[in-house]
Design a protein around this motif. Structure first.
Motif, PDB file in Angstrom:
ATOM      1  N   LEU A   1     -36.764  92.034  79.517  1.00 37.66           N
ATOM      2  CA  LEU A   1     -36.152  92.217  77.750  1.00 37.66           C
ATOM      3  C   LEU A   1     -36.635  90.948  76.867  1.00 37.66           C
ATOM      4  N   VAL A   2     -36.967  91.260  75.242  1.00 36.22           N
ATOM      5  CA  VAL A   2     -36.906  91.237  74.391  1.00 36.22           C
ATOM      6  C   VAL A   2     -35.759  91.090  73.521  1.00 36.22           C
ATOM      7  N   MET A   3     -35.396  90.356  72.665  1.00 35.34           N
ATOM      8  CA  MET A   3     -34.252  90.461  72.028  1.00 35.34           C
ATOM      9  C   MET A   3     -34.293  90.996  70.454  1.00 35.34           C
ATOM     10  N   GLY A   4     -33.427  92.572  70.272  1.00 32.41           N
ATOM     11  CA  GLY A   4     -34.224  93.433  69.468  1.00 32.41           C
ATOM     12  C   GLY A   4     -33.916  92.840  68.212  1.00 32.41           C
ATOM     13  N   SER A   5     -34.520  91.476  67.516  1.00 28.01           N
ATOM     14  CA  SER A   5     -35.130  91.168  66.521  1.00 28.01           C
ATOM     15  C   SER A   5     -35.350  89.639  66.699  1.00 28.01           C
TER      16      SER A   5
ATOM     17  N   PHE B   1     -25.793  89.343  63.593  1.00 27.24           N
ATOM     18  CA  PHE B   1     -26.469  89.842  64.414  1.00 27.24           C
ATOM     19  C   PHE B   1     -26.081  90.860  65.575  1.00 27.24           C
ATOM     20  N   ALA B   2     -26.041  92.459  65.207  1.00 29.14           N
ATOM     21  CA  ALA B   2     -25.915  92.941  66.791  1.00 29.14           C
ATOM     22  C   ALA B   2     -27.213  93.518  66.662  1.00 29.14           C
ATOM     23  N   VAL B   3     -28.413  93.176  66.723  1.00 23.97           N
ATOM     24  CA  VAL B   3     -29.177  93.525  66.847  1.00 23.97           C
ATOM     25  C   VAL B   3     -29.887  93.818  68.467  1.00 23.97           C
ATOM     26  N   GLY B   4     -29.076  93.389  69.567  1.00 24.54           N
ATOM     27  CA  GLY B   4     -29.174  93.975  70.924  1.00 24.54           C
ATOM     28  C   GLY B   4     -30.756  93.504  71.816  1.00 24.54           C
ATOM     29  N   MET B   5     -30.788  94.353  72.505  1.00 22.41           N
ATOM     30  CA  MET B   5     -32.501  93.435  73.400  1.00 22.41           C
ATOM     31  C   MET B   5     -32.994  95.461  73.202  1.00 22.41           C
TER      32      MET B   5
END
Ligand SMILES: Cc1cc2nc3c(=O)[nH]c(=O)nc-3n(C[C@H](O)[C@H](O)[C@H](O)COP(=O)(O)OP(=O)(O)OC[C@H]3O[C@@H](n4cnc5c(N)ncnc54)[C@H](O)[C@@H]3O)c2cc1C
Length: 310
Positions: free
Chosen positions: A232-236, A109-113
């Motif tokens: 911020l929230v998790m990208g996924s 997982f490299a889903v960013g924020m």
């Protein structure tokens, strides 16, 4: 759609996912990079502080990265959104919005924020043009300029000294009552940092360049730039739904090699870190890719020796 089998499915194609893909491609692993193309820094014109790429457009950074990775034919790209994942270590099934089904041994997982919507009128118009979140990324361009810091909490005691390295012409707008202790207020006073507590009515700007911050009590604060604290929230949400342990800060908990609490699942980049910098995300992507590759090679090695007769 025909099923496709991969060693690693990388979800997210920002600096972390792309650098992971480069390392895994060079390690001859079959990799799918699935990216929906909505990075947090899409609002900016330039990415700073990445050696050999200082000032590059985020989209150009990705283009160059994909061109370089194109030299490694075992890496495929899919412009799509991962919607659900089932299975376990060695056999994950990844389903996308466009109906693709991929099977992979490992997940990265490299889903960013993602930013929550900004609730200050006028902030969206300047975000990424003259309002930023990180002085290491954008402080140089605003050096010696009059700036407004929008923040109300104890972090100000870290942020005010930090900003003073770029400019001594800054004021604080807390957008409502501050959340500081008396000692912290005294410290700001001693350093002659003006602080306004009236709520922000709106931000005045022209073509993305802030002119002034207008407060509910009628005060206007002229400035050329803003630094603010985003929510911020998790990208996924997928890592959490798969059972990955999360930290109190809402990031994915990983060890030094990017391994999550769930076997076969790794993560890198902003999704696991408080240091939101492209070069740091890329470095984590590279380290984590090496860890994934080691695990895949070790598994293949031991499976082979298990079937070899004495
Ligand atoms: C305004 C701003 C300015 C910045 N300026 C700089 C700078 O000058 N220098 C610097 O070093 N850093 C800067 N940063 C920080 C930098 O952008 C991040 O640290 C970096 O992009 C993180 O990389 P990443 O690969 O972890 O995530 P991202 O680059 O955010 O990439 C994550 C990708 O995953 C995709 N994704 C998420 N969920 C799914 C899913 N379910 N399916 C498919 N794809 C998915 C997203 O769409 C996105 O494309 C800035 C950030 C912001 C917000």
């Amino acid at each position: 759609m025909e099923k496709q089998f991969f060693d690693v499915a990388i979800i997210g194609g920002g600096p972390a996912g792309l650098n992971a893909a480069l390392v895994l491609g060079r390690a001859r692993k079959k990799v799918a990079v699935i990216d929906e193309g909505r990075p947090r820094n899409a609002v900016t014109q330039e990415t700073h502080g990445f050696l050999t790429r200082d000032g590059v457009r985020p989209s150009e950074f990705r283009r160059i990265a994909r061109e370089e990775i194109g030299a490694y034919p075992s890496v495929s790209f899919l412009a799509d959104t991962v919607m659900s994942i089932s299975g376990a270590d060695g056999h994950f099934q990844v389903a996308t919005a466009q109906g693709n089904i991929l099977t992979s041994r490992k997940l990265l997982f490299a889903v960013g924020m993602k930013d929550r919507p900004l609730d200050i009128p006028g902030l969206t118009a300047v975000y990424g043009r003259s309002a930023f979140v990180c002085p290491y990324c954008d402080g140089w361009e605003l050096r010696d300029q009059p700036l407004v810091i929008i923040n109300k909490g104890a972090e100000l005691m870290h942020f005010a000294p930090l900003i003073s390295g770029w400019t001594d012409r800054f004021v604080i707008c807390t957008n409502g009552p501050d959340e500081l202790t008396d000692d912290q207020r005294d410290e700001l006073r001693r350093h002659r940092v003006p602080k306004f507590e009236s709520p922000i009515r709106h931000i005045d700007s022209e073509e993305g360049i802030v002119r002034q911050v207008v407060l509910e009590d009628g005060t206007t604060v002229p400035c050329r730039g803003i630094f603010f604290k985003p929510e911020l929230v998790m990208g996924s949400d997928l890592p959490r739904t798969l059972g990955c342990t999360m930290t109190e800060m809402g990031t994915i908990e990983v060890d030094l090699l990017g391994k999550t609490s769930v076997p076969g699942i790794y993560s890198a980049g902003d999704a696991v870190s408080r240091m939101h910098q492209a070069v740091a995300a890329a470095a984590m992507g590279a380290t984590t890719a090496a860890a994934v590759n080691n695990e895949l090679n070790a598994e293949a090695w031991h499976n082979e020796s298990a079937t070899t007769p004495d």
